[in-house]
Design a protein around this motif. Structure first.
Motif, PDB file in Angstrom:
ATOM      1  N   GLU B 167     -18.671  12.144   4.169  1.00  0.00           N
ATOM      2  CA  GLU B 167     -18.141  10.819   4.446  1.00  0.00           C
ATOM      3  C   GLU B 167     -17.982  10.067   3.130  1.00  0.00           C
ATOM      4  N   THR B 194      -7.415  12.202   1.956  1.00  0.00           N
ATOM      5  CA  THR B 194      -8.579  12.972   2.381  1.00  0.00           C
ATOM      6  C   THR B 194      -8.687  13.013   3.896  1.00  0.00           C
ATOM      7  N   ASN B 195      -9.364  14.073   4.353  1.00  0.00           N
ATOM      8  CA  ASN B 195      -9.570  14.259   5.779  1.00  0.00           C
ATOM      9  C   ASN B 195     -10.959  13.798   6.208  1.00  0.00           C
ATOM     10  N   LEU B 196     -11.727  13.261   5.251  1.00  0.00           N
ATOM     11  CA  LEU B 196     -13.087  12.817   5.576  1.00  0.00           C
ATOM     12  C   LEU B 196     -13.055  11.451   6.261  1.00  0.00           C
ATOM     13  N   PRO B 197     -14.052  11.171   7.104  1.00  0.00           N
ATOM     14  CA  PRO B 197     -14.183   9.801   7.626  1.00  0.00           C
ATOM     15  C   PRO B 197     -14.457   8.834   6.481  1.00  0.00           C
ATOM     16  N   ILE B 198     -13.866   7.639   6.578  1.00  0.00           N
ATOM     17  CA  ILE B 198     -14.014   6.648   5.517  1.00  0.00           C
ATOM     18  C   ILE B 198     -14.635   5.361   6.063  1.00  0.00           C
TER      19      ILE B 198
END
Lengths: 212, 251
Positions: B167, B194-198
């Motif tokens: 994250e 990005t593919n991450l949670p923000i």
């Protein structure tokens, strides 16, 4: 004394109704133990096969990766022991996913207690899924006693459980994927979400499990 | 459907909430556990406890606090401040933290992120970044925003994703403390690559700011600190407001 030992409550007498939390290298065991203590249930964090087999309830928490978790279970012989458990059993998150035959995470052979497969979310979604998602009960079940809709619970997962409908007690949706939030086969239950981190509703679900 | 998270951040110094708060209903408004509990009852989705002094001598005080939080609060919480080594992460997780926020050390020692995600799993590794705008890009700052680096913020976030972070907590030195709203351009730029949670942080001043960032960007969570402490915005009111504006929110 380590922090973990502080929250262990050993059996005081022989007929003590013990709740065992399985100790292995993928647990957030302290969180589960803390949650149980909060409403007065005592538990023991253990990898002793005898204690696990005789416990009234067994909780199998999980956080981490599938392959090292299975490796550690096998090294301790717990992969065989878990399958022999006859009392209510609850796998949480990775602990639920390990009940399936196979996980795409590290291409891992798991415990094969119920049918299906653990799959990676499609990459058009943010991975991991982190946060509170609504679960939709699909069958009546003791776990939902005294719980009203909407039921929001806390998830942290990159992989999801794909299994036959007969094994599913509740579902959730992440993007376009509909997956199993709670599964059950015989005495084996699993939740993809973390009841120990899901506020009052989570505690109620845990309590309902302990009353089974 | 996954809901958007509202996160309250508490700055901790020597085991106490740093600034005084004006919660009349708390016995001890300086006690992080009491404040955290109250937020939890108000419906906050997650908590962050930042050890802003983070000296080695005071480490045990913070660890004890983390243990108390874990015992008394059953919603997820992250901890951070002064996390430099694998042992720091292990100790905080053992004490009961769900996630660890890594700041400057992720920049000065990126291998720490790779090792930590391998050892403890991506899900508990949050990277906290302090970007500041320079022309058409953003540079990363460290040491609480005091020291500039030559590292591009977007490149850095991608590197963190490759290294297994779970994250991204994105602050903004341009917006921090201004109450002019979240840095939409920055958050949009990072969330697109990005593919991450923000987690969006810095700049919230009113309810509309939360709605704007949740509508205009694809962030997964919004964070605020003093705004909640001083009850300028109540968490329950904010959630009702966002929900009535068609944001997916847990009520």
């Amino acid at each position: 004394m380590t922090r973990e030992q502080k929250i262990c409550y050993p059996a005081l007498k022989e007929n003590y109704n013990m709740i065992a939390i399985i100790k292995y290298n993928a647990g957030n065991v302290a969180s589960v133990a803390n949650a149980l203590l909060r409403f007065g249930f005592e538990c023991e964090i253990t990898d002793d096969p005898e204690k696990i087999l005789t416990a009234d309830k067994v909780i199998f928490p999980g956080q981490g990766r599938a392959r090292p978790a299975v490796k550690d279970l096998k090294r301790k012989g717990l992969d065989v022991i878990i399958k022999k458990i006859k009392n209510p059993f609850l796998g949480i998150c990775l602990g639920m996913q390990l009940l399936l035959p196979f996980s795409e995470e590290d291409q891992t052979e798991c415990l094969e207690i119920l049918e299906g497969r653990v799959k990676l979310f499609p990459n058009d979604e943010r991975i991991p899924q982190i946060g509170w998602n609504e679960i939709i009960p699909t069958k009546d079940c003791q776990l939902f006693v005294d719980i009203q809709n909407p039921i929001y619970t806390y998830f942290v997962n990159s992989y999801y459980v794909d299994t036959e409908e007969k094994n599913i007690l509740a579902t959730y949706e992440y993007g376009k994927t509909k997956a199993a939030a709670i599964i059950k086969k015989n005495n084996f239950y699993g939740t993809q979400f973390h009841p120990e981190k899901s506020g009052g509703i989570g505690l109620k679900i845990l309590e309902n499990f302990l009353k089974l | 459907m996954l809901t958007k998270r509202i996160i309250a951040c508490l700055d901790i110094a020597e085991g106490r909430v740093k600034k005084g708060t004006n919660f009349e209903n708390l016995r001890d408004a300086g006690d992080p556990v009491e404040l955290g509990k109250m937020y939890s009852e108000q419906g906050v989705d997650e908590l962050v406890f930042l050890d802003i002094m983070a000296t080695i001598e005071k480490r045990d005080t913070f660890l004890d606090l983390v243990g108390r939080v874990a015992k008394e609060i059953n919603i997820p919480f992250a901890v951070g401040g002064g996390v430099r080594a694998i042992d720091d992460i292990r100790n905080l997780l053992k004490a009961g933290a769900d996630k660890i926020s890594i700041g400057s050390a992720a920049i000065t020692n990126p291998d720490l992120v790779s090792r930590a995600s391998q050892e403890f799993g991506s899900q508990c590794i949050v990277i906290s970044v302090d970007p500041k705008r320079e022309g058409n890009s953003w540079k990363i700052y460290i040491k609480g925003g005091r020291e500039r680096t030559n590292i591009d913020a977007i490149e850095f976030c991608l590197d963190m994703e490759r290294r297994g972070a779970g994250e991204l907590l994105v602050n903004s030195l341009d917006r921090d403390g201004t109450k002019r709203g979240y840095d939409i351009e920055l958050l949009r730029a990072i969330s697109q690559v990005t593919n991450l949670p923000i987690i969006a942080s810095s700049g919230a001043g009113k309810k509309e700011d939360f709605l704007e960032v949740l509508t205009e960007t694809d962030v997964s969570a919004v964070l605020a600190a003093s705004l909640f402490h001083y009850q300028e915005i109540k968490i329950g009111d904010l959630k009702e407001y966002l929900k009535s504006n068609n944001i997916s929110i847990r009520i």
